[in-house]
Design a protein around this motif. Structure first.
Motif, PDB file in Angstrom:
ATOM      1  N   PHE A 108       0.797  -1.213   0.000  1.00 59.87           N
ATOM      2  CA  PHE A 108       0.000   0.000   0.000  1.00 59.87           C
ATOM      3  C   PHE A 108       0.843   1.282   0.000  1.00 59.87           C
ATOM      4  CE2 PHE A 108      -3.131  -2.704   2.565  1.00 59.87           C
ATOM      5  CZ  PHE A 108      -3.837  -3.067   1.427  1.00 59.87           C
ATOM      6  N   GLN A 109       0.355   2.285  -0.721  1.00 57.79           N
ATOM      7  CA  GLN A 109       0.765   3.658  -0.480  1.00 57.79           C
ATOM      8  C   GLN A 109      -0.006   4.167   0.742  1.00 57.79           C
ATOM      9  OE1 GLN A 109       0.514   6.253  -3.901  1.00 57.79           O
ATOM     10  NE2 GLN A 109       2.334   5.326  -4.796  1.00 57.79           N
ATOM     11  N   PRO A 110       0.418   5.303   1.325  1.00 62.06           N
ATOM     12  CA  PRO A 110      -0.311   5.809   2.504  1.00 62.06           C
ATOM     13  C   PRO A 110      -1.792   6.011   2.196  1.00 62.06           C
ATOM     14  CG  PRO A 110       1.760   6.975   2.245  1.00 62.06           C
ATOM     15  CD  PRO A 110       1.610   6.124   1.029  1.00 62.06           C
ATOM     16  N   PRO A 111      -2.668   5.712   3.149  1.00 62.28           N
ATOM     17  CA  PRO A 111      -4.109   5.828   2.886  1.00 62.28           C
ATOM     18  C   PRO A 111      -4.558   7.281   2.800  1.00 62.28           C
ATOM     19  CG  PRO A 111      -3.724   5.315   5.194  1.00 62.28           C
ATOM     20  CD  PRO A 111      -2.380   5.239   4.521  1.00 62.28           C
ATOM     21  N   VAL A 112      -5.665   7.487   2.116  1.00 64.43           N
ATOM     22  CA  VAL A 112      -6.343   8.781   2.142  1.00 64.43           C
ATOM     23  C   VAL A 112      -6.967   8.942   3.527  1.00 64.43           C
ATOM     24  CG1 VAL A 112      -8.234  10.134   1.164  1.00 64.43           C
ATOM     25  CG2 VAL A 112      -6.794   8.734  -0.328  1.00 64.43           C
ATOM     26  N   ALA A 113      -6.748  10.070   4.161  1.00 62.76           N
ATOM     27  CA  ALA A 113      -7.219  10.271   5.531  1.00 62.76           C
ATOM     28  C   ALA A 113      -8.742  10.232   5.604  1.00 62.76           C
ATOM     29  CB  ALA A 113      -6.705  11.601   6.064  1.00 62.76           C
ATOM     30  N   LEU A 114      -9.247   9.690   6.702  1.00 59.30           N
ATOM     31  CA  LEU A 114     -10.677   9.691   6.941  1.00 59.30           C
ATOM     32  C   LEU A 114     -11.126  11.066   7.420  1.00 59.30           C
ATOM     33  CD1 LEU A 114     -11.127   6.296   8.855  1.00 59.30           C
ATOM     34  CD2 LEU A 114     -11.396   6.736   6.405  1.00 59.30           C
ATOM     35  N   THR A 115     -12.364  11.409   7.140  1.00 59.77           N
ATOM     36  CA  THR A 115     -12.941  12.632   7.706  1.00 59.77           C
ATOM     37  C   THR A 115     -13.230  12.401   9.187  1.00 59.77           C
ATOM     38  OG1 THR A 115     -15.223  11.988   7.246  1.00 59.77           O
ATOM     39  CG2 THR A 115     -14.035  13.166   5.483  1.00 59.77           C
ATOM     40  N   SER A 147     -19.699  23.031   0.112  1.00 57.18           N
ATOM     41  CA  SER A 147     -19.141  23.826  -0.976  1.00 57.18           C
ATOM     42  C   SER A 147     -19.837  23.451  -2.271  1.00 57.18           C
ATOM     43  CB  SER A 147     -17.629  23.596  -1.118  1.00 57.18           C
ATOM     44  OG  SER A 147     -17.356  22.249  -1.428  1.00 57.18           O
ATOM     45  N   VAL A 148     -19.910  24.384  -3.186  1.00 61.12           N
ATOM     46  CA  VAL A 148     -20.510  24.116  -4.483  1.00 61.12           C
ATOM     47  C   VAL A 148     -19.576  23.227  -5.286  1.00 61.12           C
ATOM     48  CG1 VAL A 148     -21.768  26.285  -4.511  1.00 61.12           C
ATOM     49  CG2 VAL A 148     -19.476  26.194  -5.472  1.00 61.12           C
ATOM     50  N   GLU A 149     -20.097  22.638  -6.367  1.00 59.69           N
ATOM     51  CA  GLU A 149     -19.257  21.805  -7.218  1.00 59.69           C
ATOM     52  C   GLU A 149     -18.071  22.618  -7.710  1.00 59.69           C
ATOM     53  OE1 GLU A 149     -19.398  19.127 -11.300  1.00 59.69           O
ATOM     54  OE2 GLU A 149     -21.167  20.227 -10.661  1.00 59.69           O
ATOM     55  N   GLY A 150     -16.909  22.007  -7.650  1.00 61.53           N
ATOM     56  CA  GLY A 150     -15.692  22.715  -8.032  1.00 61.53           C
ATOM     57  C   GLY A 150     -14.921  23.188  -6.817  1.00 61.53           C
ATOM     58  N   GLY A 151     -15.630  23.341  -5.668  1.00 58.74           N
ATOM     59  CA  GLY A 151     -14.920  23.619  -4.436  1.00 58.74           C
ATOM     60  C   GLY A 151     -14.270  22.356  -3.948  1.00 58.74           C
ATOM     61  N   GLY A 152     -13.466  22.461  -2.943  1.00 63.88           N
ATOM     62  CA  GLY A 152     -12.810  21.228  -2.554  1.00 63.88           C
ATOM     63  C   GLY A 152     -12.247  21.319  -1.160  1.00 63.88           C
ATOM     64  N   PRO A 153     -11.475  20.329  -0.800  1.00 67.99           N
ATOM     65  CA  PRO A 153     -11.125  19.158  -1.601  1.00 67.99           C
ATOM     66  C   PRO A 153     -12.242  18.106  -1.627  1.00 67.99           C
ATOM     67  CG  PRO A 153     -10.105  18.999   0.550  1.00 67.99           C
ATOM     68  CD  PRO A 153     -10.779  20.336   0.507  1.00 67.99           C
ATOM     69  N   HIS A 154     -12.212  17.237  -2.645  1.00 69.58           N
ATOM     70  CA  HIS A 154     -13.159  16.135  -2.763  1.00 69.58           C
ATOM     71  C   HIS A 154     -12.355  14.835  -2.789  1.00 69.58           C
ATOM     72  CE1 HIS A 154     -16.615  18.727  -3.647  1.00 69.58           C
ATOM     73  NE2 HIS A 154     -15.816  19.417  -4.420  1.00 69.58           N
ATOM     74  N   LYS A 155     -12.476  14.055  -1.719  1.00 69.23           N
ATOM     75  CA  LYS A 155     -11.763  12.788  -1.675  1.00 69.23           C
ATOM     76  C   LYS A 155     -12.249  11.865  -2.791  1.00 69.23           C
ATOM     77  CE  LYS A 155     -12.402  11.074   2.389  1.00 69.23           C
ATOM     78  NZ  LYS A 155     -12.145  10.040   3.419  1.00 69.23           N
ATOM     79  N   PRO A 156     -11.342  11.049  -3.352  1.00 60.95           N
ATOM     80  CA  PRO A 156     -11.789  10.122  -4.401  1.00 60.95           C
ATOM     81  C   PRO A 156     -12.712   9.034  -3.868  1.00 60.95           C
ATOM     82  CG  PRO A 156      -9.491   9.709  -3.837  1.00 60.95           C
ATOM     83  CD  PRO A 156      -9.880  10.984  -3.140  1.00 60.95           C
ATOM     84  N   LEU A 157     -12.478   8.560  -2.630  1.00 59.42           N
ATOM     85  CA  LEU A 157     -13.298   7.508  -2.031  1.00 59.42           C
ATOM     86  C   LEU A 157     -13.267   7.662  -0.518  1.00 59.42           C
ATOM     87  CD1 LEU A 157     -12.128   4.511  -4.240  1.00 59.42           C
ATOM     88  CD2 LEU A 157     -14.444   5.418  -4.205  1.00 59.42           C
ATOM     89  N   GLY A 158     -14.135   6.941   0.174  1.00 58.03           N
ATOM     90  CA  GLY A 158     -14.259   7.114   1.610  1.00 58.03           C
ATOM     91  C   GLY A 158     -13.840   5.910   2.424  1.00 58.03           C
ATOM     92  N   ILE A 159     -14.823   5.077   2.836  1.00 63.73           N
ATOM     93  CA  ILE A 159     -14.557   3.971   3.749  1.00 63.73           C
ATOM     94  C   ILE A 159     -14.982   2.651   3.119  1.00 63.73           C
ATOM     95  CG2 ILE A 159     -14.716   5.327   5.863  1.00 63.73           C
ATOM     96  CD1 ILE A 159     -17.630   4.356   6.149  1.00 63.73           C
TER      97      ILE A 159
END
Length: 563
Positions: free
Chosen positions: A179-186, A352-364
């Motif tokens: 694995f590469q480092p995980p995407v952080a959880l909210t 945030s409106v679409e285009g604002g961010g960040p938007h994680k690629p996936l969650g849990i």
């Protein structure tokens, strides 16, 4: 019928997606001459639109009927929209049929180099011997003709190249990887994970995903813009078009033939060997032929089997390499119609409106917890399911009032977590595909008729998906919980597999453990068609790893002149 440049290759690969890309890379880098037949057109970074706002489109991505006009089935897949619909097959030109009262949505039929890897969800999970040897655990169906130890080094190889983000959890039934480092959880996802583990003992983890968090081979890390299904200019997610296929072409030993609708494997009856592939040029509508020492089908389960059924010969009258009669049967596709949603504290998050961010690629991801070791069998159904989910913070569109009061209430964030179950479907003979001799596509090729329904096991599993989702959301302290457990018909085409199954007995299977036809020794099928069962984990990582393993076997057999 004109030959492609009158040239013969060592291997023909049909399809450039997850398995086809790897097959081309592995074989071309081994020095073999490879012809890659791709039904779609070439993919390019110029086609990617992940940073393009909706107001930059002609119809602002709001005129859904424009998409439905030519893609009434494909547009049911939410990633087929005004941004990308021309990547997908035209349903009117390339139809399929189903029996009355048994609808099936065959979506994700992409006509671009890279196939479904252009728009896939990127969840990348290993199978274990709880999957490969599931029949030995519960007595249903057949074991795979290989074990976890056989494929483990290929999982390692593929993960290191693809770039999988994830966390080590130490689960026997969901093995850890490279694995590469995980995407952080909210904050909400962290709260959910901790409480579900504490109160129910179930494992919630960051989704194991083919999105980079560190640079790899010239590809940049994910920058959290969100809509991965519209492409990625920094190549941060895995798409075979700009990874494996690009590597294969760079060797100079792989030739990409685009817009090639392959529909028949050509045979030499005297030797009982495949000698090439017949295809229709999508632009000119002319038939063309390519010759090779071996043929690999990687067109996606239904498409590969459609080719085999259309390749019937006097010797194989009910489909090429089908002496067993199994070809086309045991169709499986995950059920995903149970889950739930609940509201959580916002912890200072703002919408945030679409285009604002960040938007994680996936969650849990919630690992399977039914019918495993050190626990009695769950009495209501065999096998199990996992969940995919994510948190989101949105505007309060249901806010009360009007005027200034409404505007203020609208901006109050509403944060929630939604989880959706992905369940294993048991292989059944009566779930199958066949040719519909009364219907042909625009290229004159007979289409498939798809027979697919749920059994009692799936119906019981879907109910438990909804019940367990509510149980976990309640344990995590969610408010306003809503659960669902709907019948899965009309079925989504989701991770289809199993209709050219592997096995040790040629009388009960189509392929051996190296995805080689029992009947025709130089014919291979390296997509999910060969899966003996279809575990609840997403299949793409296993598809790729099996393809690399099978290609290594193919190379060794060619060197021995055994094909």
């Amino acid at each position: 019928m004109a030959d492609q440049n009158k040239q013969s290759y060592d291997v023909i690969v049909v399809g450039s997606g997850a398995s086809g890309g790897w097959a081309c890379k592995r074989l071309a880098e081994a020095g073999l001459k490879v012809a890659l037949l791709e039904a779609g057109r070439p993919q390019s970074d110029n086609n990617f639109s992940e940073h393009k706002p909706a107001f930059g489109l002609k119809y602002r991505n709001l005129a859904k009927e424009i998409v439905r006009k030519t893609r009434p089935i494909q547009s049911k897949f939410e990633v087929c929209n005004e941004y990308t619909y021309d990547w997908f097959a035209n349903d009117l030109e390339e139809p399929y049929t189903t029996p009355a009262g048994q609808p099936f949505n065959w979506m994700g039929r992409v006509r671009m180099t890279g196939g479904r890897t252009n728009v896939w969800g990127r969840v990348s999970l290993r199978f274990s011997d709880w999957d490969f040897k599931s029949a030995s655990h519960d007595g249903y169906g057949e074991d795979w003709p290989l074990s976890y130890k056989d494929i483990e080094p290929y999982y390692d190889l593929v993960e290191k190249y693809v770039g999988i983000t994830g966390s080590a959890e130490g689960l026997e039934h969901l093995p850890d990887g490279q694995f590469q480092p995980p995407v952080a959880l909210t904050c909400q996802e962290t709260l959910f994970r901790n409480r579900v583990k504490e109160k129910l003992g179930r494992t919630v983890m960051p989704t194991r995903s083919a999105n980079l968090t560190r640079p790899l081979n010239g590809r940049g890390p994910c920058h959290y813009c969100g809509p991965c299904e519209r492409g990625c200019m920094t190549h941060s997610y895995f798409n075979s078009a700009f990874t494996t296929v690009a590597d294969a072409l760079a060797t100079g030993d792989c030739t990409l033939i685009s817009n090639a609708m392959a529909h028949k494997v050509l045979m030499d009856p005297a030797s009982n060997r495949a000698r090439g592939v017949l295809y229709v040029d999508r632009n000119t509508r002319q038939s063309r032929e390519v010759s090779a020492r071996a043929v690999i089908l990687c067109a996606q389960s239904q498409e590969s089997v459609r080719i085999l059924l259309n390749s019937a010969t006097p010797q194989y009258s009910n489909g090429l390499a089908n002496s067993s009669g199994v070809l086309g049967h045991y169709l499986t596709a995950h059920v995903r119609s149970g889950g739930g949603r609940g509201e959580f504290p916002n912890f200072g998050a703002k919408p945030s409106v679409e285009g604002g961010g960040p938007h994680k690629p996936l969650g849990i991801y919630i690992a399977r917890f039914r019918n495993l070791q050190n626990a009695p069998p769950y009495k209501k159904f065999l096998r199990g399911f996992g969940y995919e989910g994510e948190s989101s913070t949105e505007f309060n569109w249901d806010a009360p009032g009007f005027g200034e009061a409404y505007k203020k209430a609208l901006l109050e964030p509403r944060t929630s977590i939604e989880i959706t179950g992905f369940g294993e479907v048991l292989p059944r003979w009566d779930n199958f595909v066949e040719l519909d001799s009364n219907v042909k596509d625009i290229y004159g090729i007979p289409v498939l008729k798809i027979h697919m329904s749920d059994g009692e096991n799936e119906r019981a599993m879907i109910k438990d998906m909804g019940d367990s989702a509510g149980e976990m959301l309640e344990a995590a302290g969610a408010k306003n919980i809503r659960t669902y457990a709907h019948p899965s018909a009309p079925r989504w085409a989701l991770h289809e597999a199993g209709i050219a199954r592997m096995g040790t007995d040629p009388k009960k299977s189509v392929l051996n453990q190296f995805q080689q036809s029992h009947d025709v020794k130089n014919l291979f099928v390296m997509d999910a068609s060969g899966f003996t069962s279809n575990p609840c984990q997403n299949p793409t990582l296993t598809i790729m790893s099996l393809a690399v393993r099978s290609c290594d076997y193919l190379v060794s057999e060619l060197k021995r002149n055994s094909l």
